[in-house]
Design an enzyme around this catalytic site. Structure first.
Site, mmCIF file in Angstrom:
data_model
loop_
_atom_site.group_PDB
_atom_site.id
_atom_site.type_symbol
_atom_site.label_atom_id
_atom_site.label_comp_id
_atom_site.label_asym_id
_atom_site.label_seq_id
_atom_site.Cartn_x
_atom_site.Cartn_y
_atom_site.Cartn_z
ATOM 1 N N ASP A 40 -1.277 1.218 -2.028
ATOM 2 C CA ASP A 40 0.166 1.231 -2.358
ATOM 3 C C ASP A 40 0.433 0.888 -3.828
ATOM 4 O O ASP A 40 1.206 1.563 -4.494
ATOM 5 C CB ASP A 40 1.003 0.379 -1.381
ATOM 6 C CG ASP A 40 0.661 -1.103 -1.335
ATOM 7 O OD1 ASP A 40 -0.329 -1.532 -1.960
ATOM 8 O OD2 ASP A 40 1.411 -1.839 -0.653
ATOM 9 N N GLY A 127 -2.060 -11.280 8.779
ATOM 10 C CA GLY A 127 -2.074 -9.997 8.077
ATOM 11 C C GLY A 127 -1.213 -8.950 8.763
ATOM 12 O O GLY A 127 -1.432 -7.754 8.599
ATOM 13 N N GLU A 163 9.509 -10.649 -2.872
ATOM 14 C CA GLU A 163 8.128 -11.114 -2.644
ATOM 15 C C GLU A 163 7.376 -11.276 -3.977
ATOM 16 O O GLU A 163 6.696 -12.268 -4.201
ATOM 17 C CB GLU A 163 7.410 -10.090 -1.752
ATOM 18 C CG GLU A 163 5.947 -10.367 -1.533
ATOM 19 C CD GLU A 163 5.638 -10.973 -0.170
ATOM 20 O OE1 GLU A 163 6.428 -10.775 0.765
ATOM 21 O OE2 GLU A 163 4.615 -11.659 -0.069
ATOM 22 N N ASP A 175 4.463 -3.021 3.009
ATOM 23 C CA ASP A 175 4.862 -3.829 4.164
ATOM 24 C C ASP A 175 6.371 -3.796 4.367
ATOM 25 O O ASP A 175 6.861 -3.657 5.491
ATOM 26 C CB ASP A 175 4.387 -5.271 3.986
ATOM 27 C CG ASP A 175 2.876 -5.347 3.797
ATOM 28 O OD1 ASP A 175 2.190 -4.373 4.147
ATOM 29 O OD2 ASP A 175 2.400 -6.372 3.284
ATOM 30 N N TYR A 227 -6.811 -10.727 -4.090
ATOM 31 C CA TYR A 227 -5.870 -9.595 -4.062
ATOM 32 C C TYR A 227 -5.465 -9.253 -5.499
ATOM 33 O O TYR A 227 -5.509 -8.088 -5.915
ATOM 34 C CB TYR A 227 -4.649 -9.951 -3.217
ATOM 35 C CG TYR A 227 -3.676 -8.805 -3.040
ATOM 36 C CD1 TYR A 227 -3.717 -8.016 -1.889
ATOM 37 C CD2 TYR A 227 -2.724 -8.500 -4.014
ATOM 38 C CE1 TYR A 227 -2.833 -6.957 -1.710
ATOM 39 C CE2 TYR A 227 -1.844 -7.449 -3.851
ATOM 40 C CZ TYR A 227 -1.890 -6.678 -2.702
ATOM 41 O OH TYR A 227 -1.020 -5.629 -2.543
#
Ligand code: GLA
Length: 386
Positions: A40, A127, A163, A175, A227
């Site tokens: 993404d 997750g 976020e 998400d 990440y």
């Protein structure tokens, strides 16, 4: 699934905390990603679907000039006002709520002061996007309560901004898009560059199939740092290749592109993203032909790529994938950001229990924490409950 139970708890909490009836109830789901991991933020493709588990908010316009938020999960009530909204001002779980208010105001919306009560059955830290479900539920409730002119297509970016900039996690847009835009019975084929979506029929029940979600319960180790590191390496690879994002490299360009990258780790990371984008496209093509069983090998290849090239799996999820395949699953892969979390396995519906038992046994043999398993049909995205 437990639509009713979670909504009832949100309403009961609202009554106890605020002593009045809520104006309405809004729900937003968690998600699993069928395929397309760490694509993404590379402007690539993803294919998530919404879980039946969801976060429900009971809400009403506030009687004073602030936002009050009660959370069943955390057993506490917090409040903040216009002056206390700067990023960093509201810590902990409240940041997901305040972040949405902040992002809406940054985008020029007049956000109604409100009283909120939140209940959820999206597992935390597994997750499955419990944070996106919370952000999306808050956004949907406030947009409705305030009558905001906010097209659904524009909402995921706002929730993502909450976020990224308020909570401080450098995630992509998958998400929040899944939680807001998914449809029941469908997977969401999302182009993360244009944000164009296609709702791909994914009727597991009709096909006699099941997706088993296996929560490895492995502790997320270094997940934030790792990440951010993957994201940085991907951006560096795109820079070395002179393209805006790795999305711009197709499979045919891959051998030449790899030769131009500076080191082996960068080459492996780029190879995962490029091949994973193609696997999403191949999966979508098969699903359009209603060949659901045939996507199995793509799911398993995606897992191998995450394990060997992107290096984001842990022994628990690798064990779950191997055990699910040995028990007859058509395909299996870790879903989500990695370093723990869940595995999805595609299998005949009447083999779902056997897959769950095989994974549980394999975990016991290796001394891992007992996994949790459930089957999931694609549910609806964020909405006001009737
Ligand atoms: C997390 C992030 C998403 C995405 C996935 C990996 O879930 O929130 O934006 O990057 O990891 O595909």
């Amino acid at each position: 699934m437990s639509d009713g139970a979670v909504a009832r708890r949100a309403v009961a909490g609202f009554r106890t905390e605020y002593g009045v009836e809520p104006t309405g109830r809004w729900a937003a789901p968690g998600r699993v990603n069928l395929i397309g991991e760490h694509t993404d933020y590379n402007d690539g493709y993803v294919l998530p679907f919404a879980l039946p588990q969801q976060t429900v908010i009971a809400a009403a316009a506030a009687r004073r000039a602030n936002w009050s938020v009660w959370s069943e999960t955390n057993g506490e009530r917090i409040s903040f006002d216009d002056a206390g909204l700067a990023p960093g001002a509201v810590p902990g779980w409240g940041a997901y709520v305040a972040g949405v208010v902040w992002a809406l105001r940054e985008a020029g919306h007049r956000v109604p002061h409100a009283e909120l009560a939140i209940a959820s059955d999206v597992p935390l830290g597994a997750g499955l996007s419990s944070s996106a479900a919370l952000e999306s539920a808050v956004l949907t409730a406030l947009a409705d309560l305030g009558g905001l002119d906010l097209p659904v297509d524009d909402r995921p970016r706002l929730a993502q901004r909450a976020e990224n900039e308020y909570v401080g996690a450098p995630t992509g847009v998958m998400d929040q898009s899944a939680s807001i835009r998914c449809r029941a019975g469908h997977a969401l084929f999302l182009d993360c560059r244009s944000l164009a979506v296609e709702h791909i029929p994914f009727d597991l029940a009709e096909a006699g199939l099941a997706i088993v979600v296996l929560d490895s319960r492995a502790e997320h180790r270094h997940v934030d740092g790792e990440y951010a590191d993957r994201r940085r390496v991907c951006e560096e690879a795109a820079r070395q290749l002179g393209v805006p994002a790795l999305r711009d490299i197709g499979p045919a360009d891959l051998p030449g592109a790899l030769d131009r990258l500076s080191d082996e780790v960068t080459r492996r990371r780029a190879r995962h993203v490029v091949t994973e984008n193609q696997r999403v496209l191949d999966t979508v093509a098969l699903l359009r032909d209603r060949r659901i069983r045939d996507i199995g090998p793509l799911l398993t290849a995606s897992h191998a790529s995450m394990r060997d090239d992107f290096e984001i799996t842990v022994p628990e999820v690798d064990t779950a994938v191997d055990a699910a395949l040995a028990a007859g699953a058509y395909g299996a892969r870790m879903t989500g950001g990695g370093f723990g979390g869940c595995v999805v396995a595609l299998t005949e519906a009447d083999n779902a229990d056997a897959v769950a038992v095989a994974v549980t046994d394999a975990f016991a043999e290796r001394g891992f924490t007992r996994p949790r398993a459930f089957t999931a049909l694609p549910g609806p995205g964020a909405r006001r409950l009737p």
